[in-house]
Design a protein around this motif. Structure first.
Motif, short mmCIF file in Angstrom:
data_model
loop_
_atom_site.label_atom_id
_atom_site.label_comp_id
_atom_site.label_asym_id
_atom_site.label_seq_id
_atom_site.Cartn_x
_atom_site.Cartn_y
_atom_site.Cartn_z
N ARG A 10 -7.75 0.65 10.11
CA ARG A 10 -8.01 1.52 8.96
C ARG A 10 -6.79 2.36 8.62
O ARG A 10 -6.46 2.55 7.44
CB ARG A 10 -9.22 2.43 9.24
N ALA A 11 -6.11 2.86 9.66
CA ALA A 11 -4.92 3.67 9.43
C ALA A 11 -3.82 2.83 8.79
O ALA A 11 -3.12 3.28 7.87
CB ALA A 11 -4.42 4.26 10.75
N PHE A 12 -3.67 1.59 9.25
CA PHE A 12 -2.68 0.68 8.68
C PHE A 12 -2.99 0.41 7.22
O PHE A 12 -2.09 0.45 6.36
CB PHE A 12 -2.68 -0.63 9.48
N TYR A 13 -4.26 0.14 6.91
CA TYR A 13 -4.65 -0.15 5.54
C TYR A 13 -4.39 1.05 4.63
O TYR A 13 -3.86 0.91 3.52
CB TYR A 13 -6.12 -0.54 5.47
N THR A 14 -4.74 2.24 5.11
CA THR A 14 -4.57 3.45 4.31
C THR A 14 -3.09 3.73 4.04
O THR A 14 -2.70 4.04 2.90
CB THR A 14 -5.20 4.66 5.02
N ALA A 15 -2.28 3.60 5.07
CA ALA A 15 -0.85 3.93 4.93
C ALA A 15 -0.07 2.85 4.20
O ALA A 15 0.93 3.16 3.55
CB ALA A 15 -0.24 4.14 6.32
N GLY A 16 -0.52 1.60 4.30
CA GLY A 16 0.22 0.49 3.71
C GLY A 16 -0.41 -0.05 2.43
O GLY A 16 -0.10 0.44 1.33
N PRO A 17 -1.28 -1.05 2.53
CA PRO A 17 -1.83 -1.70 1.33
C PRO A 17 -2.53 -0.76 0.35
O PRO A 17 -2.32 -0.87 -0.86
CB PRO A 17 -2.82 -2.72 1.91
N GLN A 18 -3.33 0.17 0.86
CA GLN A 18 -4.04 1.06 -0.07
C GLN A 18 -3.08 2.00 -0.78
O GLN A 18 -3.19 2.22 -2.00
CB GLN A 18 -5.09 1.88 0.68
N ALA A 19 -2.11 2.55 -0.06
CA ALA A 19 -1.13 3.43 -0.70
C ALA A 19 -0.32 2.68 -1.74
O ALA A 19 -0.01 3.22 -2.81
CB ALA A 19 -0.22 4.05 0.36
N GLY A 72 -0.18 10.12 20.39
CA GLY A 72 -0.53 8.91 21.13
C GLY A 72 0.03 7.67 20.46
O GLY A 72 0.72 7.75 19.43
N LYS A 73 -0.31 6.53 21.01
CA LYS A 73 0.24 5.26 20.51
C LYS A 73 -0.25 4.94 19.10
O LYS A 73 0.51 4.45 18.27
CB LYS A 73 -0.14 4.14 21.49
N GLU A 74 -1.51 5.24 18.81
CA GLU A 74 -2.04 4.97 17.48
C GLU A 74 -1.31 5.79 16.43
O GLU A 74 -0.94 5.28 15.36
CB GLU A 74 -3.53 5.26 17.43
N ALA A 75 -1.08 7.07 16.73
CA ALA A 75 -0.36 7.94 15.80
C ALA A 75 1.06 7.46 15.60
O ALA A 75 1.62 7.54 14.49
CB ALA A 75 -0.36 9.37 16.32
N LEU A 76 1.67 6.91 16.63
CA LEU A 76 3.03 6.40 16.55
C LEU A 76 3.10 5.17 15.66
O LEU A 76 3.96 5.06 14.78
CB LEU A 76 3.53 6.09 17.96
N PHE A 77 2.17 4.23 15.87
CA PHE A 77 2.15 3.03 15.03
C PHE A 77 1.89 3.40 13.58
O PHE A 77 2.55 2.89 12.66
CB PHE A 77 1.06 2.07 15.53
N GLU A 78 0.94 4.31 13.35
CA GLU A 78 0.62 4.73 11.99
C GLU A 78 1.84 5.38 11.33
O GLU A 78 2.11 5.15 10.14
CB GLU A 78 -0.55 5.71 12.00
N ILE A 124 5.00 4.79 11.90
CA ILE A 124 5.98 3.77 11.56
C ILE A 124 5.62 3.12 10.22
O ILE A 124 6.46 2.98 9.33
CB ILE A 124 6.06 2.71 12.67
N VAL A 125 4.36 2.73 10.08
CA VAL A 125 3.92 2.09 8.84
C VAL A 125 3.98 3.07 7.67
O VAL A 125 4.46 2.74 6.58
CB VAL A 125 2.49 1.53 9.01
N THR A 126 3.51 4.29 7.90
CA THR A 126 3.49 5.29 6.83
C THR A 126 4.89 5.57 6.30
O THR A 126 5.12 5.58 5.08
CB THR A 126 2.87 6.60 7.34
N HIS A 127 5.83 5.79 7.19
CA HIS A 127 7.19 6.13 6.76
C HIS A 127 7.87 4.95 6.10
O HIS A 127 8.59 5.11 5.10
CB HIS A 127 8.01 6.63 7.95
N ALA A 128 7.67 3.75 6.64
CA ALA A 128 8.29 2.57 6.03
C ALA A 128 7.77 2.35 4.62
O ALA A 128 8.55 2.10 3.68
CB ALA A 128 8.03 1.34 6.90
N CYS A 129 6.46 2.45 4.43
CA CYS A 129 5.88 2.24 3.10
C CYS A 129 6.23 3.36 2.15
O CYS A 129 6.42 3.13 0.95
CB CYS A 129 4.36 2.08 3.22
N ALA A 130 6.35 4.58 2.66
CA ALA A 130 6.75 5.70 1.80
C ALA A 130 8.18 5.50 1.31
O ALA A 130 8.48 5.78 0.13
CB ALA A 130 6.64 7.02 2.57
#
Length: 220
Positions: free
Chosen positions: A127-136, A57-63, A65-71
């Motif tokens: 929450r997903a954005f925070y976990t994948a980006g700032p928290q990671a 879904g759209k939430e998984a897609l946005f997450e 994008i952020v996860t891969h960019a930050c990784a």
């Protein structure tokens, strides 16, 4: 589009990369709520079946994008600081410059604005954005500082989690705020980055560096 492609892992399939680039461009242009999965499929030039085969879904897609960019950003930081031979101030300065260039990319600023605008309406996404980006980012930096501590570059009594928080705060100062608010042009951002990175490293060293009589770096 090239900057977005640089943030995505090369091992992904071309269609998956096309979906993520198309979605990121739509999110930046229209906001999260206004973008439909149909629009993403059309922009990416794939079928809806292909789209949903990669993302639920759209939430998984946005997450994603952020996860891969930050990784990608953290992997490049690992490469940059692979050796512990760098003096602490130099390592912090290079790390600060690397992260600021990532965070202040126009694309990353745009995605950050989208998230801030949508956080209240979509708390799970926030929450997903925070976990994948700032928290990671914070966890990676805490672990790196623990390594510096083990190598004697930080005092043994340093709370590395709090030290990591401090360093991240130093990076998100006036330039970060003005750039996020689009109050500064790209040329000024790039020109200002080395000074901001050096200042963050110097301030951190003064607060958390080794004692002057034992350090490689001495302060006035």
């Amino acid at each position: 589009m090239s900057s977005l492609l640089e943030m995505l892992p090369e091992q992904q399939s071309p269609k998956c990369r096309a979906v993520m680039v198309a979605a990121a461009e739509l999110f930046m242009a229209e906001g999260y709520a206004a973008v439909s999965m149909d629009a993403v499929a059309r922009t990416a030039g794939v079928s809806k079946a292909t789209l949903y085969a990669h993302f639920s879904g759209k939430e998984a897609l946005f997450e994603a994008i952020v996860t891969h960019a930050c990784a990608q950003m953290r992997q490049r930081a690992d490469t940059l600081l692979a050796s512990h031979d760098l003096p602490l101030r130099q390592a912090l300065t290079e790390l600060a410059l690397h992260w600021l260039r990532f965070l202040l990319r126009p694309q990353m600023r745009a995605l950050h604005r989208v998230m801030i605008a949508e956080a209240v309406r979509f708390p799970a996404l926030a929450r997903a954005f925070y976990t994948a980006g700032p928290q990671a980012m914070r966890l990676w930096l805490t672990a790196w500082m623990a390594g510096e501590q083990a190598h004697g570059r930080l005092p043994a009594d340093t709370d590395t989690a709090r030290a990591a928080d401090l360093f991240l705060i130093l990076l998100r100062g006036d330039l970060f705020l003005r750039a996020t608010l689009a109050l500064v042009d790209e040329a000024e951002v790039e020109q200002s980055l080395p000074g901001v990175a050096a200042q963050a490293a110097d301030t951190f060293i003064r607060l958390h560096g080794p004692a002057p009589d034992s350090a490689e770096e001495h302060f006035p």
